[in-house]
Design a protein around this motif. Structure first.
Motif, PDB file in Angstrom:
ATOM      1  N   ARG A 303      23.104 -50.708 -57.886  1.00 13.93           N
ATOM      2  CA  ARG A 303      23.011 -49.316 -57.440  1.00 13.93           C
ATOM      3  C   ARG A 303      21.583 -48.793 -57.569  1.00 13.93           C
ATOM      4  NH1 ARG A 303      27.395 -47.619 -61.021  1.00 13.93           N
ATOM      5  NH2 ARG A 303      25.744 -46.334 -61.858  1.00 13.93           N
ATOM      6  N   PRO A 304      21.149 -47.899 -56.640  1.00 13.43           N
ATOM      7  CA  PRO A 304      19.753 -47.421 -56.626  1.00 13.43           C
ATOM      8  C   PRO A 304      19.269 -46.862 -57.960  1.00 13.43           C
ATOM      9  CG  PRO A 304      20.873 -46.741 -54.624  1.00 13.43           C
ATOM     10  CD  PRO A 304      21.920 -47.373 -55.496  1.00 13.43           C
ATOM     11  N   LYS A 305      20.095 -46.071 -58.634  1.00 12.45           N
ATOM     12  CA  LYS A 305      19.683 -45.472 -59.909  1.00 12.45           C
ATOM     13  C   LYS A 305      19.385 -46.548 -60.944  1.00 12.45           C
ATOM     14  CE  LYS A 305      21.162 -42.111 -63.406  1.00 12.45           C
ATOM     15  NZ  LYS A 305      22.247 -41.160 -63.791  1.00 12.45           N
ATOM     16  N   LEU A 306      20.250 -47.555 -61.023  1.00  7.60           N
ATOM     17  CA  LEU A 306      20.043 -48.631 -61.984  1.00  7.60           C
ATOM     18  C   LEU A 306      18.861 -49.508 -61.584  1.00  7.60           C
ATOM     19  CD1 LEU A 306      23.733 -49.710 -62.685  1.00  7.60           C
ATOM     20  CD2 LEU A 306      22.215 -48.365 -64.140  1.00  7.60           C
ATOM     21  N   PHE A 307      18.671 -49.716 -60.283  1.00  7.09           N
ATOM     22  CA  PHE A 307      17.529 -50.503 -59.810  1.00  7.09           C
ATOM     23  C   PHE A 307      16.221 -49.893 -60.316  1.00  7.09           C
ATOM     24  CE2 PHE A 307      14.102 -51.401 -56.877  1.00  7.09           C
ATOM     25  CZ  PHE A 307      14.250 -52.738 -56.590  1.00  7.09           C
ATOM     26  N   LEU A 308      16.069 -48.579 -60.173  1.00  6.62           N
ATOM     27  CA  LEU A 308      14.839 -47.914 -60.616  1.00  6.62           C
ATOM     28  C   LEU A 308      14.690 -47.968 -62.129  1.00  6.62           C
ATOM     29  CD1 LEU A 308      14.566 -44.716 -58.372  1.00  6.62           C
ATOM     30  CD2 LEU A 308      13.187 -46.790 -58.268  1.00  6.62           C
ATOM     31  N   ARG A 309      15.787 -47.770 -62.848  1.00 11.43           N
ATOM     32  CA  ARG A 309      15.704 -47.796 -64.311  1.00 11.43           C
ATOM     33  C   ARG A 309      15.276 -49.168 -64.818  1.00 11.43           C
ATOM     34  NH1 ARG A 309      18.897 -49.664 -68.216  1.00 11.43           N
ATOM     35  NH2 ARG A 309      20.825 -49.848 -66.990  1.00 11.43           N
ATOM     36  N   ILE A 310      15.907 -50.207 -64.298  1.00  8.09           N
ATOM     37  CA  ILE A 310      15.603 -51.563 -64.759  1.00  8.09           C
ATOM     38  C   ILE A 310      14.171 -51.947 -64.384  1.00  8.09           C
ATOM     39  CG2 ILE A 310      16.213 -53.989 -64.482  1.00  8.09           C
ATOM     40  CD1 ILE A 310      19.107 -52.982 -63.930  1.00  8.09           C
ATOM     41  N   ALA A 311      13.769 -51.650 -63.146  1.00  8.66           N
ATOM     42  CA  ALA A 311      12.413 -51.985 -62.699  1.00  8.66           C
ATOM     43  C   ALA A 311      11.370 -51.266 -63.547  1.00  8.66           C
ATOM     44  CB  ALA A 311      12.252 -51.629 -61.226  1.00  8.66           C
ATOM     45  N   SER A 312      11.605 -49.998 -63.865  1.00  5.87           N
ATOM     46  CA  SER A 312      10.654 -49.232 -64.686  1.00  5.87           C
ATOM     47  C   SER A 312      10.564 -49.793 -66.096  1.00  5.87           C
ATOM     48  CB  SER A 312      11.073 -47.754 -64.726  1.00  5.87           C
ATOM     49  OG  SER A 312      11.110 -47.202 -63.437  1.00  5.87           O
ATOM     50  N   GLN A 313      11.705 -50.136 -66.694  1.00  2.00           N
ATOM     51  CA  GLN A 313      11.713 -50.685 -68.056  1.00  2.00           C
ATOM     52  C   GLN A 313      10.965 -52.016 -68.125  1.00  2.00           C
ATOM     53  OE1 GLN A 313      16.121 -50.328 -68.617  1.00  2.00           O
ATOM     54  NE2 GLN A 313      15.551 -49.564 -70.638  1.00  2.00           N
ATOM     55  N   LEU A 314      11.230 -52.899 -67.179  1.00  2.00           N
ATOM     56  CA  LEU A 314      10.590 -54.213 -67.197  1.00  2.00           C
ATOM     57  C   LEU A 314       9.089 -54.102 -66.941  1.00  2.00           C
ATOM     58  CD1 LEU A 314      13.196 -56.382 -65.248  1.00  2.00           C
ATOM     59  CD2 LEU A 314      12.769 -56.361 -67.694  1.00  2.00           C
ATOM     60  N   THR A 315       8.700 -53.222 -66.015  1.00  2.00           N
ATOM     61  CA  THR A 315       7.277 -53.070 -65.697  1.00  2.00           C
ATOM     62  C   THR A 315       6.518 -52.500 -66.889  1.00  2.00           C
ATOM     63  OG1 THR A 315       7.787 -52.782 -63.349  1.00  2.00           O
ATOM     64  CG2 THR A 315       5.632 -52.011 -64.100  1.00  2.00           C
ATOM     65  N   ALA A 316       7.110 -51.547 -67.579  1.00  2.00           N
ATOM     66  CA  ALA A 316       6.452 -50.966 -68.756  1.00  2.00           C
ATOM     67  C   ALA A 316       6.384 -51.958 -69.899  1.00  2.00           C
ATOM     68  CB  ALA A 316       7.183 -49.702 -69.193  1.00  2.00           C
ATOM     69  N   ALA A 317       7.376 -52.856 -70.003  1.00  2.00           N
ATOM     70  CA  ALA A 317       7.409 -53.818 -71.111  1.00  2.00           C
ATOM     71  C   ALA A 317       6.420 -54.955 -70.920  1.00  2.00           C
ATOM     72  CB  ALA A 317       8.821 -54.372 -71.266  1.00  2.00           C
ATOM     73  N   GLN A 318       6.168 -55.396 -69.659  1.00  2.00           N
ATOM     74  CA  GLN A 318       5.222 -56.474 -69.369  1.00  2.00           C
ATOM     75  C   GLN A 318       5.494 -57.718 -70.219  1.00  2.00           C
ATOM     76  OE1 GLN A 318       2.484 -56.555 -66.877  1.00  2.00           O
ATOM     77  NE2 GLN A 318       4.004 -55.051 -66.210  1.00  2.00           N
ATOM     78  N   LEU A 319       6.555 -58.433 -69.876  1.00  2.00           N
ATOM     79  CA  LEU A 319       6.954 -59.632 -70.599  1.00  2.00           C
ATOM     80  C   LEU A 319       5.817 -60.650 -70.673  1.00  2.00           C
ATOM     81  CD1 LEU A 319       9.373 -61.225 -71.858  1.00  2.00           C
ATOM     82  CD2 LEU A 319       9.720 -62.186 -69.580  1.00  2.00           C
ATOM     83  N   GLN A 320       5.553 -61.148 -71.880  1.00  2.00           N
ATOM     84  CA  GLN A 320       4.462 -62.110 -72.084  1.00  2.00           C
ATOM     85  C   GLN A 320       4.946 -63.526 -72.387  1.00  2.00           C
ATOM     86  OE1 GLN A 320       1.151 -61.175 -71.619  1.00  2.00           O
ATOM     87  NE2 GLN A 320       2.246 -59.353 -70.877  1.00  2.00           N
ATOM     88  N   ALA A 321       6.256 -63.720 -72.478  1.00  2.00           N
ATOM     89  CA  ALA A 321       6.780 -65.044 -72.822  1.00  2.00           C
ATOM     90  C   ALA A 321       6.503 -66.047 -71.715  1.00  2.00           C
ATOM     91  CB  ALA A 321       8.284 -64.956 -73.082  1.00  2.00           C
ATOM     92  N   ALA A 322       6.134 -67.258 -72.103  1.00  2.00           N
ATOM     93  CA  ALA A 322       5.872 -68.313 -71.122  1.00  2.00           C
ATOM     94  C   ALA A 322       7.186 -68.884 -70.615  1.00  2.00           C
ATOM     95  CB  ALA A 322       5.035 -69.410 -71.757  1.00  2.00           C
ATOM     96  N   GLY A 323       7.244 -69.132 -69.310  1.00  2.00           N
ATOM     97  CA  GLY A 323       8.448 -69.683 -68.721  1.00  2.00           C
ATOM     98  C   GLY A 323       8.289 -71.162 -68.404  1.00  2.00           C
ATOM     99  N   ARG A 324       9.398 -71.794 -68.045  1.00  2.00           N
ATOM    100  CA  ARG A 324       9.397 -73.201 -67.651  1.00  2.00           C
ATOM    101  C   ARG A 324      10.157 -73.342 -66.339  1.00  2.00           C
ATOM    102  NH1 ARG A 324      12.133 -76.067 -72.571  1.00  2.00           N
ATOM    103  NH2 ARG A 324      13.407 -74.193 -72.433  1.00  2.00           N
ATOM    104  N   THR A 325       9.762 -74.320 -65.541  1.00  2.00           N
ATOM    105  CA  THR A 325      10.423 -74.543 -64.253  1.00  2.00           C
ATOM    106  C   THR A 325      11.677 -75.370 -64.467  1.00  2.00           C
ATOM    107  OG1 THR A 325       8.233 -74.517 -63.246  1.00  2.00           O
ATOM    108  CG2 THR A 325      10.037 -75.267 -61.872  1.00  2.00           C
TER     109      THR A 325
END
Length: 407
Positions: A303-325
């Motif tokens: 839903r649009p409201k949740l899309f904006l909330r999740i995107a804002s939270q993740l962008t502000a948090a800026q995850l630094q953990a290294a990923g693997r393929t």
């Protein structure tokens, strides 16, 4: 409204029912799966078996979430409408409930019918749909607006020409009378067609293994060689991705797009710049001044409201953990393409801002250029009712994920 389509399986010839949003055809008879490779979808309504010439008239269907940025914040709503794409005054202005009550088929280059050209472009249809909504609600023009997760299709209404009578091909009701010796449809006919639906097998181009996907998947995963693929130009092309390792054994992963963006019209090059602009209540650390800034948004529909909330939270948090393929176990299909995710940049800025006056007036003058995109699978833990991302403090209702598949 949800539309039902009929498509023949290329393997066994069985008739398969599809939803409009399905990107993968799974045959219930032989079990074979194929990717639907297509651009703007074209569907035809069933018509009566009646003597006379058959004409198909295009209607544009616009469905999606519309986000509008106004001086006091970001509004959002869902749009689902059809409108006639040919200027013939005897046509119904919309198709009403017909598309959702009847089973349609993909339009093909059938020589027994004539298809008419659209005089209404997709951008005009979207603008008209939003204009109707604003007229009803009395809202003003937004500072910035985006459609996300949109479904744009052409639905063809059949007409039957019998003598000088123009009949509705679905009901048989008379719509108009043609003047003597005048054919009003010839000048509007499409000169040539190439509308056959192309089907690609869900086989990894690298190793030949079966690709993991759901009906609405736009990115397919290979668990044999750990690669991701998407349909582009009627072939499969690679998608860069990483899976962030989980800290526990029972985690499941959800897909998100990580976008590296070049912004003009605003000074935003680091995480520190983002915190200052949005006025988020966080103490800026010295190393944030040089930390590269990424935008994050869900790659699944919600839903649009949740899309904006999740995107804002993740962008502000800026995850630094290294990923693997490594191909993850995931509970949500990648149903949002990277090109659509790129349209959310200004919306994330506006939604993240605590002091809206610092961001919203600048939106019309900001331009965005996508430098790179990557699909990230982030680990979540199931607590019964919700999925929790502990490191970034993001919580998503499982019911919201389920309902998002119907958007």
């Amino acid at each position: 409204m949800n539309l039902t389509l009929l498509q023949q399986c290329p393997q066994c010839g069985g008739e398969v029912e599809l939803a409009e949003t399905d990107r993968v055809l799974t045959c219930p008879f032989c079990g074979v799966r194929n990717i639907l490779a297509r651009g703007t979808a074209r569907f035809i309504l069933p018509h009566l078996q009646h003597p006379g010439r058959l004409i198909h008239v295009p209607y544009l269907r616009c469905k999606g979430a519309v986000f509008s940025c106004h001086p006091n914040g970001v509004a959002h709503h869902l749009v689902d409408t059809t409108m006639a794409a040919v200027a013939l005054n005897f046509l119904p202005p919309t198709l009403g409930y017909r598309p959702q009550t009847m089973k349609m088929r993909y339009a093909s280059d059938n020589l027994d019918t004539t298809y008419l050209k659209s005089s209404l472009s997709i951008s005009q249809a979207i603008a008209r749909a939003d204009g109707r909504r604003r007229e009803i609600s009395g809202s003003s023009l937004p500072l910035h607006q985006e459609w996300l997760g949109e479904t744009i299709s052409r639905i063809y209404l059949p007409l039957l020409i019998h003598g000088d009578k123009v009949l509705d091909g679905v009901t048989g009701d008379p719509l108009a009378t043609q003047p003597d010796s005048v054919d009003i449809f010839t000048a509007l006919a499409l000169p040539s067609l190439n509308w056959q639906v192309k089907l690609l097998p869900t086989i990894c181009p690298n190793c030949g293994g079966d690709l993991h996907c759901e009906q609405e998947s736009v990115v397919l995963l290979c668990g044999h060689c750990d690669r991701a693929w998407q349909e582009s130009g009627q072939r499969l092309t690679g998608v860069p991705f990483e899976t962030v390792p989980a800290k526990g054994p029972d985690a499941i992963h959800l897909p998100f797009w990580r976008l590296e963006v070049e912004l003009k019209g605003i000074a935003l090059r680091s995480l520190a710049d983002f915190i200052r602009l949005t006025n988020i209540p966080r103490v800026i650390q010295p190393h944030w001044e040089d930390m590269e800034m990424f935008f994050y948004c869900p790659a699944f529909k919600i839903r649009p409201k949740l899309f904006l909330r999740i995107a804002s939270q993740l962008t502000a948090a800026q995850l630094q953990a290294a990923g693997r393929t490594i191909t993850p176990i995931t509970s949500a299909a990648v149903a949002l393409e990277a090109t659509e995710a790129a349209q959310s940049i200004k919306l994330i800025l506006a939604a993240s801002a605590i002091a809206k006056r610092n961001i919203l007036p600048l939106l019309p003058d900001i331009s965005t250029t996508i430098v790179s995109t990557k699909l990230l699978f982030l680990p979540f833990f199931d607590n019964g009712y919700e999925l929790c991302q502990e490191e970034m403090k993001v919580v998503i209702s499982k019911q919201a994920l389920k309902l998002g598949k119907k958007l």
